[in-house]
Design a protein around this motif. Structure first.
Motif, PDB file in Angstrom:
ATOM      1  N   ALA A  63       0.847  -1.200   0.000  1.00 49.42           N
ATOM      2  CA  ALA A  63       0.000   0.000   0.000  1.00 49.42           C
ATOM      3  C   ALA A  63       0.882   1.251   0.000  1.00 49.42           C
ATOM      4  N   ILE A  64       0.527   2.190  -0.879  1.00 51.61           N
ATOM      5  CA  ILE A  64       1.216   3.483  -0.939  1.00 51.61           C
ATOM      6  C   ILE A  64       0.133   4.562  -0.863  1.00 51.61           C
ATOM      7  N   PRO A  65      -0.156   5.031   0.354  1.00 53.12           N
ATOM      8  CA  PRO A  65      -1.208   6.050   0.491  1.00 53.12           C
ATOM      9  C   PRO A  65      -0.709   7.403  -0.026  1.00 53.12           C
ATOM     10  N   LEU A  66      -1.557   8.080  -0.799  1.00 54.64           N
ATOM     11  CA  LEU A  66      -1.233   9.395  -1.364  1.00 54.64           C
ATOM     12  C   LEU A  66      -2.352  10.370  -1.027  1.00 54.64           C
ATOM     13  N   PHE A 146      -9.149  21.676  -2.568  1.00 53.64           N
ATOM     14  CA  PHE A 146      -9.793  20.363  -2.592  1.00 53.64           C
ATOM     15  C   PHE A 146      -8.750  19.338  -2.138  1.00 53.64           C
ATOM     16  N   VAL A 147      -9.116  18.452  -1.220  1.00 58.53           N
ATOM     17  CA  VAL A 147      -8.194  17.429  -0.733  1.00 58.53           C
ATOM     18  C   VAL A 147      -8.844  16.067  -0.952  1.00 58.53           C
ATOM     19  N   GLN A 148      -8.066  15.147  -1.532  1.00 58.87           N
ATOM     20  CA  GLN A 148      -8.605  13.826  -1.853  1.00 58.87           C
ATOM     21  C   GLN A 148      -7.587  12.741  -1.502  1.00 58.87           C
ATOM     22  N   PRO A 149      -7.967  11.791  -0.625  1.00 58.17           N
ATOM     23  CA  PRO A 149      -7.095  10.643  -0.401  1.00 58.17           C
ATOM     24  C   PRO A 149      -7.125   9.730  -1.631  1.00 58.17           C
ATOM     25  N   VAL A 150      -5.980   9.168  -1.950  1.00 55.36           N
ATOM     26  CA  VAL A 150      -5.863   8.253  -3.088  1.00 55.36           C
ATOM     27  C   VAL A 150      -5.102   7.020  -2.608  1.00 55.36           C
TER      28      VAL A 150
END
Length: 180
Positions: A63-66, A146-150
Motif C-alpha cells: 500500500a502506498i497512500p497518497l 480540494f483534498v482527496q485521499p488516493v
C-alpha cells in the motif's frame, strides 16, 4: 445717480436669482477594480510510512497512500480535471535488480475529504498508471482547496531484488472536466 444705482441693484438681483434658481451641478464618477485570474495548482503529497516489502517468491502488493491537493484560485468557476501517470519504478541498489513497470502501480481515488461549499466534483476511476488515469474533476468549481485521499498499490514482482525502487508521478491539470 439714483437711476444707475437702481440699474446695478436690478442686475445684481437678477444674477443672484439665476444662481439660486439653477439646479446644482454634479458629475457621475465611477470607481472600478479589476480582478485578474489567479492560478490553479495540483500536487500529490509524498507517500510516508510505506512498509518495506520482504523479497519473496510471490508477487506482493504494498500500500502506498497518497493525498491529492488541488488549489483553485482562478476565480472563473470553470470546470477542471486531474489525471496522473507514472514512470517505471527504477531500481537503485547493488544486487542487479530490474525496474518495476508503471503498470504494476495502480490507484483508487477516494471521496473528496475537503472541498469548498458549492463545488461539484466527481471522483475518477483510477486504475493502472501505465497510462494516464482520471483522479478528480469538477464540472463547476469555486475558489478553494480540494483534498482527496488516493489509495495506491504497487505490486512488487516475485523474486525482486533488495534495493530501492522509485517512480515519478506526472499530474496533469486540465481546464476542462473529463468524464471520470
Amino acid at each position: 445717480m439714483s437711476s444707475s444705482l437702481s440699474k446695478v441693484l436690478a442686475v445684481g438681483a437678477v444674477a443672484a436669482m439665476a444662481f439660486v434658481g439653477a439646479p446644482g451641478a454634479f458629475a457621475a464618477d465611477t470607481a472600478t477594480a479589476e480582478v485578474a485570474q489567479g492560478s490553479r495548482t495540483v500536487s500529490f503529497a509524498d507517500a510516508a510510512g510505506v512498509t518495506p516489502v520482504v523479497s519473496s517468491h510471490t508477487a506482493t502488493p504494498v500500500a502506498i497512500p497518497l493525498t491529492l491537493t488541488v488549489d483553485d484560485s482562478s476565480g472563473t468557476r470553470d470546470g477542471w480535471s486531474v489525471t496522473v501517470s507514472a514512470t517505471d519504478f527504477v531500481y537503485a541498489g547493488d544486487n542487479g535488480g530490474s525496474n518495476i513497470s508503471a503498470s504494476a502501480f495502480s490507484i483508487a481515488p477516494q471521496a473528496v475529504s475537503s472541498a469548498p461549499s458549492g463545488a461539484v466534483t466527481s471522483v475518477g476511476a483510477g486504475g493502472s498508471l501505465g497510462t494516464a488515469v482520471s483522479v478528480l474533476s469538477a464540472t463547476e468549481s469555486v475558489n478553494g482547496v480540494f483534498v482527496q485521499p488516493v489509495a495506491g498499490t504497487l505490486t512488487v514482482p516475485a523474486d525482486s531484488y533488495v534495493g530501492t525502487y522509485a517512480a515519478t508521478l506526472t499530474t496533469t491539470f486540465s481546464a476542462a472536466p473529463e468524464a471520470p
